[in-house]
Scaffold this active site. Structure first.
Site, PDB file in Angstrom:
ATOM      1  N   ASN A  12       1.313  -1.615   0.156  1.00 43.91           N
ATOM      2  CA  ASN A  12      -0.007  -0.460  -0.390  1.00 43.91           C
ATOM      3  C   ASN A  12       1.035   1.059   0.068  1.00 43.91           C
ATOM      4  OD1 ASN A  12      -1.798   2.254   0.508  1.00 43.91           O
ATOM      5  ND2 ASN A  12      -2.714   1.687   2.528  1.00 43.91           N
ATOM      6  N   GLU A 170      -4.970  -5.019  10.416  1.00 46.71           N
ATOM      7  CA  GLU A 170      -4.226  -3.872  10.438  1.00 46.71           C
ATOM      8  C   GLU A 170      -4.222  -3.269  12.334  1.00 46.71           C
ATOM      9  OE1 GLU A 170      -2.381  -2.743   6.996  1.00 46.71           O
ATOM     10  OE2 GLU A 170      -3.923  -1.160   7.269  1.00 46.71           O
ATOM     11  N   SER A 216       3.907  -2.287  10.444  1.00 45.99           N
ATOM     12  CA  SER A 216       5.205  -2.471  10.420  1.00 45.99           C
ATOM     13  C   SER A 216       5.429  -3.540  10.336  1.00 45.99           C
ATOM     14  CB  SER A 216       5.687  -1.777  12.259  1.00 45.99           C
ATOM     15  OG  SER A 216       5.690  -0.375  12.365  1.00 45.99           O
TER      16      SER A 216
HETATM   17  P1  13P Z   1       3.254   0.011   7.656  1.00 53.57           P
HETATM   18  O1  13P Z   1       3.503  -0.835   6.895  1.00 53.57           O
HETATM   19  O2  13P Z   1       4.362   1.165   7.187  1.00 53.57           O
HETATM   20  O3  13P Z   1       3.440  -0.034   8.898  1.00 53.57           O
HETATM   21  O4  13P Z   1       1.492   0.480   7.198  1.00 53.57           O
HETATM   22  C1  13P Z   1       0.825  -0.602   6.954  1.00 53.57           C
HETATM   23  C2  13P Z   1      -0.445   0.160   6.374  1.00 53.57           C
HETATM   24  O5  13P Z   1      -0.974   0.563   6.880  1.00 53.57           O
HETATM   25  C3  13P Z   1      -0.581  -1.340   5.467  1.00 53.57           C
HETATM   26  O6  13P Z   1      -2.011  -0.256   4.984  1.00 53.57           O
END
Ligand code: 13P
Length: 255
Positions: A12, A170, A216
């Site tokens: 993303n 998430e 993360s």
């Molecule tokens: P990060 O991998 O930057 O923590 O973002 C995760 C995310 O929101 C993917 O949709």
């Protein structure tokens, strides 16, 4: 992960990327996917709307899939600035993310709205990636399981199957922070999600549906996270902007 679920590694890109850097990034991934004749995972990138056409053109006839980051619940009409699922499909997209916590927070999207968007995605022939996840305050209160179960039940589109829907867990507090839940905590939520899905759409579809973890994810924690029994891939933000990191995460999936 089980043999019946092929891992999905989804990037993303959020509101990041100009042609100068984004096109080489997409190009590297498309080349790597095409050269990996034994790729044991599906790979998806979700660029910002401004790059969708160019990245779709580049990915045409490659094994790299492209998706949108959001869609409107209607097919067309007076919705300035919005993009419909049908438009994404028309452009060549195969997937769309719906209900990302940044959309839920920045645009006050409720489970009901997310469900409608996911249903629009299915109607357009796209695979919907439905996002759920608790805030830090909710985790601190010990209500993570209840919150995520309610989000799954409220956001899942009618007619969801393993072929047309992916669910992504998430935790809001893990996004872009470098912090992740423990492996046990991730597995606990994913197992609950699969059980909740089984009650809603039947055990067979629930067993086949891919459940992604996001928040993360990076090369250094991917082997452990991707190795969990009910984790079938990753939804990656920051690390998806580096083709080496993103590819390393993909290769961390158990074969
Ligand atoms: P990060 O991998 O930057 O923590 O973002 C995760 C995310 O929101 C993917 O949709």
């Amino acid at each position: 992960m089980t043999a019946q679920r092929r891992p999905l590694i989804a990037g993303n890109w959020k509101m990041n990327g100009l042609r100068a850097t984004a096109m080489p990034l997409a190009g590297e991934l498309a080349t790597k996917m095409n050269n990996a004749d034994d790729a044991f995972f599906d790979m998806l990138v979700c660029p910002p709307a401004t790059l969708l056409e160019a990245v779709n053109d580049l990915a045409l006839e490659t094994n790299l899939a492209v998706g949108g980051q959001d869609c409107h619940m209607n097919t067309s009409g007076a919705h300035t600035g919005d993009i419909s699922a049908e438009m994404l499909k028309d452009m060549g997209c195969a997937y769309v993310i719906v209900g990302h916590s940044e959309r839920r927070a920045d645009h006050a999207e409720s489970d009901e709205v997310v469900k409608s968007k996911a249903e629009a995605a299915l109607a357009a022939g796209l695979i919907a990636i439905v996002c759920v996840g608790e805030t830090e305050a909710e985790r601190d209160k010990g209500i993570t399981i209840d919150v995520v179960a309610a989000q799954i039940l409220g956001s899942l589109p009618e007619g969801a199957t393993a072929a047309n829907t992916v669910a992504a867990y998430e935790p809001v507090w893990a996004i872009g922070t470098g912090r992740t839940p423990t492996s046990d905590e991730v597995q606990e939520v994913h197992a609950m999600m699969r059980k909740t899905l089984a009650e809603k759409i039947g055990a067979d579809e629930a067993d086949k549906m891919r459940l992604l973890y996001g928040g993360s994810v990076k090369p250094s924690n991917a082997v452990e996270l991707m190795g969990l029994a009910d984790v079938d891939g990753a939804l990656v933000g920051g690390a998806s902007l580096s083709h080496t990191d993103f590819w390393a995460i993909a290769e961390s999936c158990p074969k």
